[in-house]
Write a protein that holds these residues in place. Sequence first.
Motif, mmCIF file in Angstrom:
data_model
loop_
_atom_site.group_PDB
_atom_site.id
_atom_site.type_symbol
_atom_site.label_atom_id
_atom_site.label_comp_id
_atom_site.label_asym_id
_atom_site.label_seq_id
_atom_site.Cartn_x
_atom_site.Cartn_y
_atom_site.Cartn_z
ATOM 1 N N LEU A 1 39.522 26.808 41.563
ATOM 2 C CA LEU A 1 39.213 27.500 40.309
ATOM 3 C C LEU A 1 40.166 28.677 40.152
ATOM 4 O O LEU A 1 40.289 29.503 41.055
ATOM 5 N N ASN A 2 40.842 28.764 39.014
ATOM 6 C CA ASN A 2 41.728 29.893 38.751
ATOM 7 C C ASN A 2 40.968 30.961 37.984
ATOM 8 O O ASN A 2 39.990 30.666 37.303
ATOM 9 N N TYR A 3 41.434 32.180 38.098
ATOM 10 C CA TYR A 3 40.783 33.239 37.331
ATOM 11 C C TYR A 3 41.784 34.290 36.870
ATOM 12 O O TYR A 3 42.829 34.474 37.489
ATOM 13 N N ASP A 4 41.433 34.963 35.763
ATOM 14 C CA ASP A 4 42.136 36.187 35.377
ATOM 15 C C ASP A 4 41.401 37.391 35.957
ATOM 16 O O ASP A 4 42.009 38.338 36.409
ATOM 17 N N PHE A 5 40.060 37.324 35.880
ATOM 18 C CA PHE A 5 39.231 38.363 36.509
ATOM 19 C C PHE A 5 38.158 37.683 37.358
ATOM 20 O O PHE A 5 37.597 36.660 36.957
ATOM 21 N N LYS B 1 41.311 44.862 28.348
ATOM 22 C CA LYS B 1 42.190 45.455 27.323
ATOM 23 C C LYS B 1 43.349 46.212 27.950
ATOM 24 O O LYS B 1 44.131 46.848 27.244
ATOM 25 N N GLY B 2 43.401 46.227 29.279
ATOM 26 C CA GLY B 2 44.490 46.954 29.951
ATOM 27 C C GLY B 2 44.304 48.455 29.902
ATOM 28 O O GLY B 2 45.252 49.213 30.037
ATOM 29 N N ASP C 1 31.128 47.502 31.356
ATOM 30 C CA ASP C 1 31.995 48.406 30.588
ATOM 31 C C ASP C 1 33.411 48.420 31.163
ATOM 32 O O ASP C 1 34.390 48.377 30.430
ATOM 33 N N ASN C 2 33.499 48.485 32.484
ATOM 34 C CA ASN C 2 34.819 48.589 33.109
ATOM 35 C C ASN C 2 35.607 47.293 33.015
ATOM 36 O O ASN C 2 36.833 47.322 32.878
#
Lengths: 101, 410
Positions: B96-100, B319-320, B312-313
Amino acid sequence: MAQKTIAGVNLEVTDEGFLVDSSQWTEEIAKELAKEEGIELTDKHFAVLNFIRENADAGLTIRKVGKSGIVDIKGFYELFPGGPLKLSSKIAGIAKPTSCV
Amino acid sequence: MKKILILGAGTGGTIMANKLRKALDREEWDITIVDKHKTHYYQPGFLFIPFGIYNKQDVIKPKANFIPSGVNMIYSDIDKIIHEENKVLLEGGKVLNYDFLIVATGTRIDPEETPGLKGELWRKEIFDFYTVEGAVALQEFFETWQGGRLVMNIAELPFKCPVAPLEFVFLADEYFTKVGIRDKVDITYVTPLPGAFTKPIATKMLGELLKEKNIKVIPEFYLESVDNKEKKIKSYDGQEIPFDVLTIVPVNKGDDMVERSGMGDDLNFIPTDKYTLKSEKYENIFVLGDASNIPTSKAGSVVHFAAEVLFDNLLCAIKGRELRATFDGHANCYIETGFGKGSLIDFNYETEPLPGTYPLPGVGPFGLLQNTKMNHYGKVIFRWIYWHMLLKGKELPIENHMSMAGKKKS
């Protein structure tokens, strides 16, 4: 807080006798503090004290000291009878270990 | 499609899946959650099983009931995280790949860490109540027990739900009183802590309550081994305590997957920034709840409060932008004290549990560090809140950050 003269140095300590400023610690101070607890420091003690000073910020547990490669948990108790983590922290001049719950 | 991957569908992972699916565009964000178990356990309920107050069916529901549509649920063991490549390997080779990545794999008991603990008496005369199997086995044992020495021991810190063993001995006192053999049961509370609890004001209140109920406390006992033949627990400094039945909180550790990934400390907890809840080492990995090493209680209430901050974080990180939410270590624990009463503690990284009222100053309805019937009702009602509101990420009428309102500083 209280003032205390240990090994000829005037130091600020907590009510329980822990050094307030860890950077003031010297081996001479350690020897004096150990004497108050009835412990004569050996090289093995100092090896443990150095490990404790180096890892003070990362959070210490008895188990972690037991995995340090310097002593096992049993040996840690033999060096600092009673409450090894509390005693060794005091003699190493770092803050009293806090267990967080 | 960008991907968010959540490891663990317990309290924390499930709350995050619900919050994120509501907030993020389905065309843009793929959300996947992985867990090896299909059953969601209401873990605060385990405590009541040994005393026959709850049974197994009162604390289980299918995990699938709580995962919203639009989130991929995968039931599988996790092999490891390969953080350099932003991917997770599942058992059997699936990738499984992820960005986060959100790690919420919790903590578990590891009786194997203590020599002799998982010996011949395990679940015969030695029990845990941190698994449903252990709690049910203990219920069966207590049903016909004739009395003797009951020893409650905590093997190591930190451990999940730090008030649970206290509640256990309070409820045991009530249970054996009601079945009429309290005079034949000797209850001893054996802890590595210097007293009943860590922080001074709560320790005093709880220590007095233990005394009142004739429960002996043996502090600063650090468990080395269990002797099954002689039925004794032994500490590293040579203390020995005999038992007829031993109830124990074994060493708690993070998931083995954390160790396989090379991401944990000596107990497999992941070093985590205690304010932002981001992994200390990896930019796109967050850690929620018991899996982290943050210095507060390992408890569902903490996970619930922390989930708001992590949410929130994570939106900031997507959004960088800089992470702007900070966690204060807020914990809120009901403590069952027996005979239909309860106490309540509310605290964070900086403030120890104080007496007062909660959540409304002067009004309550709950009393902090007080022993009241209302606090007990709070705990009873909480099971409904957990299943119907908390897991689904709905707003509860309490503050996320700890508040000083209603607390007395002495």
